[in-house]
Design an enzyme around this catalytic site. Structure first.
Site, PDB file in Angstrom:
ATOM      1  N   GLU A  34     -95.293  30.400 -32.346  1.00  0.00           N
ATOM      2  CA  GLU A  34     -94.700  28.795 -32.625  1.00  0.00           C
ATOM      3  C   GLU A  34     -93.354  28.423 -32.020  1.00  0.00           C
ATOM      4  O   GLU A  34     -93.362  27.409 -31.509  1.00  0.00           O
ATOM      5  CB  GLU A  34     -94.449  28.977 -34.232  1.00  0.00           C
ATOM      6  CG  GLU A  34     -93.784  27.521 -34.788  1.00  0.00           C
ATOM      7  CD  GLU A  34     -94.569  26.599 -34.462  1.00  0.00           C
ATOM      8  OE1 GLU A  34     -95.827  26.344 -34.136  1.00  0.00           O
ATOM      9  OE2 GLU A  34     -94.061  25.216 -34.782  1.00  0.00           O
ATOM     10  N   LEU A  82     -56.488  47.480 -24.652  1.00  0.00           N
ATOM     11  CA  LEU A  82     -55.987  48.174 -25.873  1.00  0.00           C
ATOM     12  C   LEU A  82     -55.575  49.516 -25.663  1.00  0.00           C
ATOM     13  O   LEU A  82     -56.067  50.217 -24.863  1.00  0.00           O
ATOM     14  CB  LEU A  82     -56.980  48.262 -27.179  1.00  0.00           C
ATOM     15  CG  LEU A  82     -57.527  46.950 -27.534  1.00  0.00           C
ATOM     16  CD1 LEU A  82     -58.634  47.281 -28.558  1.00  0.00           C
ATOM     17  CD2 LEU A  82     -56.352  46.114 -28.270  1.00  0.00           C
ATOM     18  N   LYS A 115     -65.716  49.289 -32.144  1.00  0.00           N
ATOM     19  CA  LYS A 115     -65.313  49.344 -30.948  1.00  0.00           C
ATOM     20  C   LYS A 115     -66.730  49.374 -29.913  1.00  0.00           C
ATOM     21  O   LYS A 115     -67.145  50.542 -29.934  1.00  0.00           O
ATOM     22  CB  LYS A 115     -64.490  50.337 -30.297  1.00  0.00           C
ATOM     23  CG  LYS A 115     -63.790  50.095 -28.743  1.00  0.00           C
ATOM     24  CD  LYS A 115     -62.654  51.033 -28.453  1.00  0.00           C
ATOM     25  CE  LYS A 115     -62.221  50.763 -26.855  1.00  0.00           C
ATOM     26  NZ  LYS A 115     -63.473  50.716 -25.981  1.00  0.00           N
ATOM     27  N   ARG A 136     -64.034  40.557 -17.735  1.00  0.00           N
ATOM     28  CA  ARG A 136     -62.351  40.799 -17.850  1.00  0.00           C
ATOM     29  C   ARG A 136     -61.782  41.039 -16.483  1.00  0.00           C
ATOM     30  O   ARG A 136     -60.594  40.698 -16.280  1.00  0.00           O
ATOM     31  CB  ARG A 136     -62.267  41.643 -18.841  1.00  0.00           C
ATOM     32  CG  ARG A 136     -60.809  41.981 -19.416  1.00  0.00           C
ATOM     33  CD  ARG A 136     -60.542  43.207 -20.115  1.00  0.00           C
ATOM     34  NE  ARG A 136     -60.632  44.354 -19.416  1.00  0.00           N
ATOM     35  CZ  ARG A 136     -59.246  44.758 -19.172  1.00  0.00           C
ATOM     36  NH1 ARG A 136     -58.300  44.102 -19.142  1.00  0.00           N
ATOM     37  NH2 ARG A 136     -59.393  46.136 -18.506  1.00  0.00           N
ATOM     38  N   CYS A 409     -51.999  68.406   4.514  1.00  0.00           N
ATOM     39  CA  CYS A 409     -51.139  68.510   5.707  1.00  0.00           C
ATOM     40  C   CYS A 409     -50.586  69.635   5.962  1.00  0.00           C
ATOM     41  O   CYS A 409     -49.788  69.961   7.035  1.00  0.00           O
ATOM     42  CB  CYS A 409     -50.158  67.296   5.497  1.00  0.00           C
ATOM     43  SG  CYS A 409     -48.955  67.688   4.402  1.00  0.00           S
ATOM     44  N   CYS A 424     -46.812  67.621  -2.983  1.00  0.00           N
ATOM     45  CA  CYS A 424     -46.462  68.258  -1.702  1.00  0.00           C
ATOM     46  C   CYS A 424     -45.252  67.126  -1.274  1.00  0.00           C
ATOM     47  O   CYS A 424     -45.164  66.148  -1.488  1.00  0.00           O
ATOM     48  CB  CYS A 424     -47.755  67.262  -0.778  1.00  0.00           C
ATOM     49  SG  CYS A 424     -47.432  67.103   0.883  1.00  0.00           S
ATOM     50  N   CYS A 430     -48.393  63.232   5.272  1.00  0.00           N
ATOM     51  CA  CYS A 430     -49.606  63.701   4.728  1.00  0.00           C
ATOM     52  C   CYS A 430     -50.618  62.463   4.596  1.00  0.00           C
ATOM     53  O   CYS A 430     -50.349  61.622   3.974  1.00  0.00           O
ATOM     54  CB  CYS A 430     -49.034  64.319   3.262  1.00  0.00           C
ATOM     55  SG  CYS A 430     -50.468  64.911   2.381  1.00  0.00           S
TER      56      CYS A 430
END
Length: 670
Positions: A34, A82, A115, A136, A409, A424, A430
């Site tokens: 329908e 959040l 959530k 977002r 390095c 480092c 580096c």
């Protein structure tokens, strides 16, 4: 006799009602045959009379032409993330912070929701019609996914009911139910096509299809959970009441929402949802707890990228056991050396995990971890894999030896007293630090150099074309065309973007430098407090500590960075040689400024056509104004652009002075 227009309107109303019954309430009112018959009748009428076709018709959900790329959308109200709580103790700490800030020892009323584990989207309705949908993104800028969202039948193309605002932005989550996900993957397996690791990836991938006809075939749905922009209308002053209002307008809202009046109520809701999680039919990774009162929300306000009045209370992450094959060491942009466990691949929460962070040397010692051990792996917050514990130490397991020299390095590795991180000492010599520093420098929230992606930075460093941020501005189109997948047009676009990026703000420049612990908010506070680069570079630690949100640790990082001669030289090259510049930041007390805006609380509303909202805000603040986001009795002046809505109406109701953009420009001296 019923007119043709009336018949079409009636069919659209019926179909919208049946879609709501089927996709939102999960209670089909008519057989599919329908529904299909009515849809077919409406399509025929609209095809015969195209002048009566409207964009919000149920027939218009599918069929838009494929896109070449997604348009960028700037959120008029930022879509914030959040803060998280991972256990009862951290939730109670959140509750106490809220009580302390409100100066109340009474139990508060919280609105608790699921959530959802999907993709956050923004839906903009104007005069009740869906006109734009966006991701977002980074919270400030997202992508226009309107054509794809229109195919999701749970989302109304037109709101129903009374008192619909002129402009209403609804925030919510697009997700894929488990049954639909499993069916889709099974069909893909049979067809030899790509399968998705989990419903969240499937939802995100579906929304980012350039062809909305593909999205239309994906079993996506939607729940709304919040409000963004509101103009030309009113909303209740309770979050729960707002959700009920959304539902009254035909928007889908989860039925697992509860008002909780004490911490024990909240924890009860959390544990009930956790127990029911396997039977929900869709993925969630916790519950969201929001202060219900809008008045209290406004009192609490926001930190840099999250509201103080809400927290995501995450469920314990899913865990699996696997074997540590090796431990390697990565070097970050600040020189931090992070041990990473290379694992026997294992499926955790729907994702194949082969690497996990070990954080630092102290963590390796705490775990007693050796290469070859069997370990528990957890995806913290269901996202970042980490090693939780050793369950079995294998015969022949090898100790993890922390490097004394940088693996990239060869520079010495040092560990500053009081810090757990080893670093480092190579700085920009580096390669790893250089790449990290350059990627940060060009990023959207820093100097925002369009087209300068990670792979380009990697090549520039590997080929030794660029050794520091200042050298980026010496690049030519000719040199860039020598990179992989970089044609003449793309190279010129990057050169143009570099030229454009020279015009920035003091706050962005400071953030782009990559000073340890200096994020966007701290950079903005430093810029506003000192006003000039010279004043900042001359500031001692005691002076730095007087800046809002700058404590002793951050002040030390800032001072140490600015004391390093190589950093001072790079800053000099950027400003004097490359020509990076920004408008002056005038630091003057409001009472000393001769301006009609000095000391006034000003609200901007509507669309501005001469200045961007950010530019207008900066100009007003430079003249001593406090720019607020809401109208109240404390507001002195409202500046109304085009299509100003509820803020303008409230200002008129309160008898607050209102001017237009042209008058603002005149008062600014333009």
């Amino acid at each position: 006799m019923e007119s043709l227009q009336d018949k079409i309107t009636h069919l659209r109303t019926l179909l919208r009602h049946y879609e709501y019954q089927y996709h939102v309430l999960d209670a089909p009112a008519v057989p599919d045959a329908e529904y299909d018959r009515l849809m077919g009748e409406l399509r025929e009428l609209e095809a015969a009379h195209p002048e009566l076709l409207t964009t919000d018709s149920p027939t218009q959900r599918v069929g838009a032409a494929p896109l070449s790329a997604f348009e960028q959308v700037r959120h008029e109200v930022p879509m914030l993330s959040l803060d998280n709580a991972f256990d009862e103790e951290s939730y109670r700490a959140f509750n106490k912070r809220v009580q302390d800030r409100l100066k109340s020892s009474d139990d508060l009323t919280f609105c608790c929701e699921l959530k959802l584990d999907g993709l956050a989207v923004s839906l903009l309705y104007e005069q009740g019609e869906l006109v734009r949908a966006a991701t977002r993104g980074d919270g400030t800028t997202g992508e226009n996914i309107t054509a794809n969202v229109r195919t999701i039948r749970a989302i109304p193309l037109r709101l129903s009911g009374d008192n619909i605002p002129e402009r209403l932005e609804v925030r919510g989550e697009v997700f894929m139910p488990l049954a639909g996900f499993e069916k889709m993957n099974e069909q893909a397996r049979r067809g030899g096509q790509k399968i998705f690791a989990n419903p969240r990836n499937a939802a995100a991938g579906s929304l980012r299809q350039l062809d909305p006809r593909i999205t239309a075939k994906r079993p996506l749905t939607f729940f709304c959970y919040g409000l963004g922009l509101l103009e030309g209308g009113e909303m209740p002053r309770s979050h729960m009441a707002r959700l009920q209002q959304f539902k009254a307008w035909g928007l889908p809202v989860s039925d697992r929402v509860r008002l909780c009046h004490s911490p024990s109520d909240v924890l009860d809701f959390y544990h009930q949802v956790e127990a029911d999680r396997p039977a929900l039919g869709f993925d969630i990774d916790g519950v969201v707890i929001k202060v219900d009162s809008l008045e209290q929300q406004e009192q609490l306000g926001f930190v840099a990228r999250a509201p103080r009045w809400a927290v995501a209370f995450k469920f314990p992450a899913q865990e699996q056991i696997t074997t540590v094959r090796d431990v390697e060491f990565q070097v970050g942009r600040t020189g931090a050396i992070t041990p990473v466990a290379r694992l026997e691949p294992v499926l955790v929460a729907g994702v194949m995990v082969s690497n996990a962070t070990l954080h630092n040397a102290d963590e390796i010692e705490r775990l007693g971890l050796r290469i070859g051990d069997r370990v528990v792996i957890r995806r913290a917050g269901d996202v970042i894999p980490q090693v939780m514990s050793v369950v079995e130490s294998a015969e022949g397991a090898r100790d993890v030896i922390f490097p004394t020299h940088c693996p990239v390095c060869g520079s010495d590795v040092e560990r500053v007293e009081g810090e757990v991180v080893a670093r480092c000492t190579g700085g920009l010599i580096c390669g790893a630090q250089r790449k990290g520093a350059l990627k940060h420098f060009v990023s959207r929230r820093a100097l925002d150099i369009d087209g300068m992606g990670e792979k380009i930075i990697d090549q520039l460093v590997d080929k030794e074309y660029v050794k520091n941020p200042a050298e980026l501005f010496e690049l030519t189109a000719g040199k860039l065309t020598g990179l992989d997948r970089m044609g003449p047009k793309s190279a010129q676009n990057v050169v143009d973007a570099l030229a454009k990026a020279k015009q920035t703000t003091f706050a962005r420049f400071l953030y782009a430098l990559g000073i340890s612990e200096v994020g966007e908010a701290t950079a903005a506070n430093l810029a506003a407090h000192f006003g000039t680069l010279e004043a900042l570079m001359a500031a001692d630690i005691d002076t730095l500590i007087t800046v809002p949100d700058v404590g002793k640790v951050v002040a030390s990082h800032v001072r140490n960075f600015l004391d390093e001669e190589s950093n001072r030289e790079i800053i000099r090259l950027l400003v004097e040689k490359a020509g990076v510049n920004w408008p002056d930041v005038v630091v003057v007390k409001a009472e000393e400024i001769d301006s009609p805006f000095a000391g006034k609380t000003v609200v901007l509303t509507g669309s501005l056509s001469i200045l961007s909202r950010d530019d207008a805000k900066e100009r007003l603040q430079a003249l001593g104004a406090k720019v607020s986001g809401s109208v109240s009795k404390k507001t002195d002046l409202v500046i109304a652009g085009e299509a100003a809505g509820s803020k303008l109406a409230k200002a008129q109701e309160l008898g607050i002075d209102v001017i237009d953009e042209q008058e603002m420009m005149r008062l600014l001296g333009e």
